[in-house]
Design an enzyme around this catalytic site. Structure first.
Site, PDB file in Angstrom:
ATOM      1  N   GLY A   1      -6.982 -14.303  -6.382  1.00 39.68           N
ATOM      2  CA  GLY A   1      -7.534 -13.807  -4.934  1.00 39.68           C
ATOM      3  C   GLY A   1      -6.498 -14.122  -3.865  1.00 39.68           C
ATOM      4  O   GLY A   1      -7.062 -14.302  -2.815  1.00 39.68           O
ATOM      5  N   ALA A   2      -5.413 -14.175  -4.144  1.00 41.45           N
ATOM      6  CA  ALA A   2      -4.455 -14.649  -2.970  1.00 41.45           C
ATOM      7  C   ALA A   2      -3.236 -13.419  -2.935  1.00 41.45           C
ATOM      8  O   ALA A   2      -2.367 -13.736  -2.130  1.00 41.45           O
ATOM      9  CB  ALA A   2      -3.797 -15.866  -3.425  1.00 41.45           C
ATOM     10  N   GLY A   3      -3.439 -12.246  -3.487  1.00 46.29           N
ATOM     11  CA  GLY A   3      -2.596 -11.172  -3.294  1.00 46.29           C
ATOM     12  C   GLY A   3      -1.220 -11.483  -3.929  1.00 46.29           C
ATOM     13  O   GLY A   3      -0.088 -10.873  -3.648  1.00 46.29           O
ATOM     14  N   LEU A   4      -1.227 -12.227  -5.255  1.00 48.28           N
ATOM     15  CA  LEU A   4      -0.087 -12.764  -5.834  1.00 48.28           C
ATOM     16  C   LEU A   4      -0.240 -12.035  -7.338  1.00 48.28           C
ATOM     17  O   LEU A   4       0.567 -12.551  -8.288  1.00 48.28           O
ATOM     18  CB  LEU A   4       0.113 -14.201  -5.896  1.00 48.28           C
ATOM     19  CG  LEU A   4       0.348 -14.852  -4.584  1.00 48.28           C
ATOM     20  CD1 LEU A   4       0.521 -16.245  -4.330  1.00 48.28           C
ATOM     21  CD2 LEU A   4       1.627 -14.070  -3.970  1.00 48.28           C
TER      22      LEU A   4
ATOM     23  N   ASP B   1       2.617  -4.378  -9.446  1.00 47.19           N
ATOM     24  CA  ASP B   1       2.320  -5.661  -9.672  1.00 47.19           C
ATOM     25  C   ASP B   1       2.816  -5.793 -11.126  1.00 47.19           C
ATOM     26  O   ASP B   1       3.253  -6.643 -11.448  1.00 47.19           O
ATOM     27  CB  ASP B   1       0.730  -5.916  -9.667  1.00 47.19           C
ATOM     28  CG  ASP B   1       0.169  -5.790  -7.996  1.00 47.19           C
ATOM     29  OD1 ASP B   1       1.142  -5.832  -7.431  1.00 47.19           O
ATOM     30  OD2 ASP B   1      -0.740  -5.854  -8.119  1.00 47.19           O
TER      31      ASP B   1
ATOM     32  N   HIS C   1       0.761  -1.180  -0.023  1.00 49.77           N
ATOM     33  CA  HIS C   1       0.104   0.016   0.057  1.00 49.77           C
ATOM     34  C   HIS C   1       0.736   1.278  -0.019  1.00 49.77           C
ATOM     35  O   HIS C   1       0.459   2.415   0.551  1.00 49.77           O
ATOM     36  CB  HIS C   1      -1.127  -0.047   0.965  1.00 49.77           C
ATOM     37  CG  HIS C   1      -2.061  -1.086   0.903  1.00 49.77           C
ATOM     38  ND1 HIS C   1      -3.194  -0.659   0.148  1.00 49.77           N
ATOM     39  CD2 HIS C   1      -2.356  -2.156   1.389  1.00 49.77           C
ATOM     40  CE1 HIS C   1      -3.873  -1.969   0.004  1.00 49.77           C
ATOM     41  NE2 HIS C   1      -3.497  -2.738   0.855  1.00 49.77           N
TER      42      HIS C   1
ATOM     43  N   GLU D   1      -6.702  -2.360 -15.227  1.00 49.70           N
ATOM     44  CA  GLU D   1      -7.207  -2.648 -13.830  1.00 49.70           C
ATOM     45  C   GLU D   1      -8.001  -1.542 -13.455  1.00 49.70           C
ATOM     46  O   GLU D   1      -9.131  -1.796 -13.083  1.00 49.70           O
ATOM     47  CB  GLU D   1      -5.762  -3.058 -13.109  1.00 49.70           C
ATOM     48  CG  GLU D   1      -6.142  -3.437 -11.656  1.00 49.70           C
ATOM     49  CD  GLU D   1      -6.611  -5.121 -11.741  1.00 49.70           C
ATOM     50  OE1 GLU D   1      -7.587  -5.471 -11.223  1.00 49.70           O
ATOM     51  OE2 GLU D   1      -5.685  -5.646 -11.953  1.00 49.70           O
TER      52      GLU D   1
ATOM     53  N   TYR E   1     -10.101  -1.401  -0.969  1.00 54.82           N
ATOM     54  CA  TYR E   1      -8.699  -1.091  -1.443  1.00 54.82           C
ATOM     55  C   TYR E   1      -8.920   0.451  -2.009  1.00 54.82           C
ATOM     56  O   TYR E   1      -8.068   1.340  -1.687  1.00 54.82           O
ATOM     57  CB  TYR E   1      -8.371  -1.857  -2.925  1.00 54.82           C
ATOM     58  CG  TYR E   1      -7.070  -1.499  -3.412  1.00 54.82           C
ATOM     59  CD1 TYR E   1      -6.091  -2.148  -2.921  1.00 54.82           C
ATOM     60  CD2 TYR E   1      -6.810  -0.454  -4.448  1.00 54.82           C
ATOM     61  CE1 TYR E   1      -4.545  -1.696  -3.483  1.00 54.82           C
ATOM     62  CE2 TYR E   1      -5.800  -0.343  -4.976  1.00 54.82           C
ATOM     63  CZ  TYR E   1      -4.564  -0.848  -4.429  1.00 54.82           C
ATOM     64  OH  TYR E   1      -3.317  -0.341  -4.929  1.00 54.82           O
TER      65      TYR E   1
ATOM     66  N   SER F   1      -2.614 -11.999  -9.815  1.00 56.03           N
ATOM     67  CA  SER F   1      -2.922 -12.873 -10.979  1.00 56.03           C
ATOM     68  C   SER F   1      -3.612 -12.139 -12.246  1.00 56.03           C
ATOM     69  O   SER F   1      -3.347 -12.457 -13.117  1.00 56.03           O
ATOM     70  CB  SER F   1      -4.083 -14.065 -10.469  1.00 56.03           C
ATOM     71  OG  SER F   1      -5.342 -13.273  -9.888  1.00 56.03           O
TER      72      SER F   1
HETATM   73  C1  GLA Z   1      -2.477  -4.703  -4.935  1.00 58.44           C
HETATM   74  C2  GLA Z   1      -2.473  -3.515  -6.031  1.00 58.44           C
HETATM   75  C3  GLA Z   1      -0.855  -2.901  -6.003  1.00 58.44           C
HETATM   76  C4  GLA Z   1      -0.563  -2.617  -4.479  1.00 58.44           C
HETATM   77  C5  GLA Z   1      -0.898  -3.626  -3.660  1.00 58.44           C
HETATM   78  C6  GLA Z   1      -0.710  -3.478  -2.038  1.00 58.44           C
HETATM   79  O1  GLA Z   1      -1.769  -5.589  -5.282  1.00 58.44           O
HETATM   80  O2  GLA Z   1      -2.543  -4.165  -7.215  1.00 58.44           O
HETATM   81  O3  GLA Z   1      -0.886  -1.833  -6.713  1.00 58.44           O
HETATM   82  O4  GLA Z   1      -1.163  -1.375  -4.079  1.00 58.44           O
HETATM   83  O5  GLA Z   1      -2.267  -4.211  -3.747  1.00 58.44           O
HETATM   84  O6  GLA Z   1       0.556  -3.125  -1.919  1.00 58.44           O
END
Ligand code: GLA
Length: 383
Positions: free
Chosen positions: A123-126, A174, A35, A162, A223, A128
């Site tokens: 949906g895992a914060g990786l 990302d 963030h 996005e 978010y 996708s």
């Molecule tokens: C998601 C967003 C990124 C970043 C992260 C948090 O992955 O796509 O731009 O803000 O959250 O660090």
């Protein structure tokens, strides 16, 4: 069957002929710096082994036809100049969005047949969705004769997709990690000027990624709300972004306690990321681990983007690893994955203990993967 073999077989079965080529884009795990990308901050992600494979062949009309092999063979077909075939956040909306965005930016985008196979958890914060978008852009570029894709332009198109087609006002971390990252290297990205440094992980460090089993969705507005809080803080301080803020400024600003907490996280997380890059350069894993633990506490308590299942996993990992490494949530939060960095020679014991002692909230076995340089060290020791 390997992913490329399954992909080629799936393409041929669907389109009745073998593909002309195959592209891949990885996912990413963020080691530290969450963030802060949309606050012009510093981030330290690295690409992971899994991601999105796409087999393609060109078409002579202006239509795009795709089959999502890992989505029960769902199909989409549309004209480049027609309406979007799917609601925001659906895989086909990313495909349509990338096609439109690339065309608008004079990046390659034309009629094409695609078979898509994602090998990473969603949906895992990786990342996708960044992986999907960059892979789509690579397929368009591969199908355009004589074009050498520009990875930065591609990353920016993926970010715009996005924003415009999923409604998530994400930063650029990302997409740059996915488009420009190198396997085994962390990527120190300054999100203000997009300066990049590739930092190889020491051979005796291992990066473990564990799924909490709680699916995360960034499309639900939380978010974007965090991003607004940060923008409110910067505006109240008379700054363009929180990158230029100092902790002392917060005491003087006319902002709510919640907004002050958000800003406190951003200011301290940027400092932690800078310190973590130095610790990585100095191969100082205990210091790096301490920064990961502090990052998690800040994301949990000040930025309030963690959930109990993730906190439990992080606490378990930090207790198991001890002071020689550390663990934290990774990515946007609200569920998803946890990242832990530890000495490579701890990996086998911790993986076995973790698998024996913990399960997802739904009772399933944990999905654990080892990424980066330490993978090879750990594998050699297994043999
Ligand atoms: C998601 C967003 C990124 C970043 C992260 C948090 O992955 O796509 O731009 O803000 O959250 O660090």
């Amino acid at each position: 069957m390997s992913a490329p073999a399954a992909l080629a077989a799936g393409f041929t079965a669907h389109f009745g002929a073998a593909p002309s080529g195959t592209v891949f884009a990885p996912g990413r795990v963020n080691l530290i710096g969450d963030h802060v990308d949309y606050n012009d901050g510093l981030v330290l992600p690295m690409p992971i082994a899994t991601g999105t494979w796409i087999a393609w062949s060109p078409r002579s009309d202006n239509r795009i036809a795709a089959v999502a092999l890992d989505y029960r063979g769902e199909e989409a077909e549309f004209a480049l100049d027609g309406p979007c075939p799917a609601p925001p956040g659906h895989w086909a909306s990313y495909l349509f969005g990338m096609a439109r965005t690339c065309a608008e930016r004079d990046l390659p985008a034309g009629g094409i047949n695609l078979a898509i196979l994602g090998t990473m958890p969603r949906g895992a914060g990786l990342s996708s969705s960044a992986s999907l978008c960059v892979a789509i852009g690579r397929a368009f570029a591969a199908a355009a004769p004589g074009v050498h894709g520009d990875p930065l332009a591609l990353a920016r198109a993926a970010q715009a997709t996005e924003h415009d087609y999923a409604g998530v006002r994400c930063g650029i971390m990302d997409q740059i990690a996915v488009a420009l990252g190198q396997p085994g290297d962390a990527l120190l990205l300054d999100c203000r000027d997009l300066a990049i440094r590739h930092l190889p992980l020491p051979e005796d460090w291992a990066v473990m990624v564990v799924q909490s089993g709680v699916q995360r969705g960034l499309v639900d507005g939380q978010y974007n709300q965090r991003r607004r809080d940060c923008e409110d803080a910067a505006q109240a301080l008379g700054l363009g972004s929180l990158r230029d803020a100092a902790l002392d400024d917060l005491d003087r600003a006319a902002i709510s306690p919640v907004v002050a907490r958000r800003a406190r996280h951003v200011i301290t997380e940027i400092a932690r990321t800078r310190a973590a890059a130095e610790a990585l350069g100095a191969a100082d894993l205990p210091r790096f681990g301490a920064l990961l633990r502090a990052s998690h506490a800040s994301l949990r308590d000040a930025f309030e983007v963690s959930v109990p299942a993730v906190d439990g996993l992080v606490d378990w990992l930090n207790a198991a690893i001890g002071p020689v490494g550390g663990a934290r949530m990774t990515g946007g939060g609200f569920g998803g994955a946890v990242v832990a960095v530890m000495p490579a020679d701890q990996v086998l014991a911790i993986t076995a203990k973790l698998a024996a002692e913990r399960r997802t909230p739904g009772g399933a076995a944990l999905d654990i993967s080892i990424e980066g340089a330490g993978t090879m060290v750990a594998a050699e020791r297994t043999a």
